[in-house]
Design a protein around this motif. Structure first.
Motif, PDB file in Angstrom:
ATOM      1  N   UNK A  65       0.845  -1.195   0.000  1.00 28.82           N
ATOM      2  CA  UNK A  65       0.000   0.000   0.000  1.00 28.82           C
ATOM      3  C   UNK A  65       0.886   1.253   0.000  1.00 28.82           C
ATOM      4  N   UNK A  66       1.963   1.221   0.755  1.00 27.04           N
ATOM      5  CA  UNK A  66       2.857   2.372   0.860  1.00 27.04           C
ATOM      6  C   UNK A  66       3.843   2.462  -0.304  1.00 27.04           C
ATOM      7  N   UNK A  91      14.068  -1.377  -2.245  1.00 29.33           N
ATOM      8  CA  UNK A  91      13.835  -0.074  -2.865  1.00 29.33           C
ATOM      9  C   UNK A  91      12.352   0.093  -3.155  1.00 29.33           C
ATOM     10  N   UNK A  92      11.909   1.330  -3.182  1.00 31.26           N
ATOM     11  CA  UNK A  92      10.523   1.614  -3.527  1.00 31.26           C
ATOM     12  C   UNK A  92      10.240   3.096  -3.463  1.00 31.26           C
ATOM     13  N   UNK A  93       9.067   3.459  -3.981  1.00 29.87           N
ATOM     14  CA  UNK A  93       8.622   4.847  -3.994  1.00 29.87           C
ATOM     15  C   UNK A  93       7.431   4.980  -3.059  1.00 29.87           C
ATOM     16  N   UNK A  94       7.510   5.927  -2.158  1.00 27.37           N
ATOM     17  CA  UNK A  94       6.485   6.121  -1.127  1.00 27.37           C
ATOM     18  C   UNK A  94       5.239   6.774  -1.745  1.00 27.37           C
ATOM     19  N   UNK A  96       1.905   5.781  -0.695  1.00 28.19           N
ATOM     20  CA  UNK A  96       0.740   5.624   0.173  1.00 28.19           C
ATOM     21  C   UNK A  96       1.152   5.756   1.631  1.00 28.19           C
ATOM     22  N   UNK A  97       0.179   5.864   2.518  1.00 23.61           N
ATOM     23  CA  UNK A  97       0.447   6.032   3.956  1.00 23.61           C
ATOM     24  C   UNK A  97       1.351   4.912   4.475  1.00 23.61           C
ATOM     25  N   UNK A  98       2.302   5.318   5.317  1.00 27.62           N
ATOM     26  CA  UNK A  98       3.229   4.353   5.924  1.00 27.62           C
ATOM     27  C   UNK A  98       3.638   4.872   7.297  1.00 27.62           C
ATOM     28  N   UNK A 102       1.898  10.380   5.458  1.00 27.99           N
ATOM     29  CA  UNK A 102       1.245  10.369   4.147  1.00 27.99           C
ATOM     30  C   UNK A 102       2.276  10.241   3.028  1.00 27.99           C
ATOM     31  N   UNK A 103       1.819   9.820   1.864  1.00 23.43           N
ATOM     32  CA  UNK A 103       2.706   9.628   0.711  1.00 23.43           C
ATOM     33  C   UNK A 103       3.545  10.878   0.460  1.00 23.43           C
TER      34      UNK A 103
END
Length: 144
Positions: A65-66, A91-94, A96-98, A102-103
């Motif tokens: 989700x994040x 690795x990843x791109x934010x 969504x909420x984590x 907030x993103x």
């Protein structure tokens, strides 16, 4: 532990690792059901009420989700007896909420190490060390 059992454990680990990189929760959930014991003991900082395989599924729900483009690169995988140790770069791109944040659209790259114990060809126990400090700094939640 025989060579065949070690090979079976490595194959189960590989299936799980490949599933996590699909970004498809249905694939990850199905693979967890197939290669992780329902009552797996999860020794990691998991802030939730669930246990066993359900906790692992919840972790992936939160992560995807994040970070829908999340990728886990296995840098080292070592197998010895009933254990597999994996050192990863995540690795990843934010998006969504984590953890209440907030993103941000920011990318993260952090390290983790997991030890998995197998019993009967399935993951029975997991220990994890995740560099959450680096992750939160990259997201701007903590000062550098």
């Amino acid at each position: 532990m025989t060579i065949t059992e070690t090979a079976r454990n490595r194959a189960a680990f590989s299936r799980f690792h490949e599933a996590t990189n699909t970004g498809d929760f249905a694939v990850i959930e199905k693979t967890i059901d197939e290669v992780v014991a329902p009552d797996v003991v999860f020794h990691a900082p998991v802030p939730m009420e669930t246990t066993g395989a359900q906790a692992l599924k919840q972790v992936w729900t939160v992560l995807l989700r994040a970070f829908p483009d999340l990728r886990v690169k296995a840098e080292d995988v070592l197998a010895d007896g009933d254990r597999i140790v994996c050192r990863n770069t995540v690795t990843g791109t934010h998006q969504g909420e984590y953890r209440g944040l907030p993103a941000t659209g920011k990318t993260v790259s952090y390290n983790e190490i997991f030890i998995l114990r197998f019993a009967g060809g399935r993951v029975a126990e997991i220990w994890g060390v995740v560099d959450v400090l680096t992750q939160l700094r990259q997201l701007g939640a903590l000062a550098a």
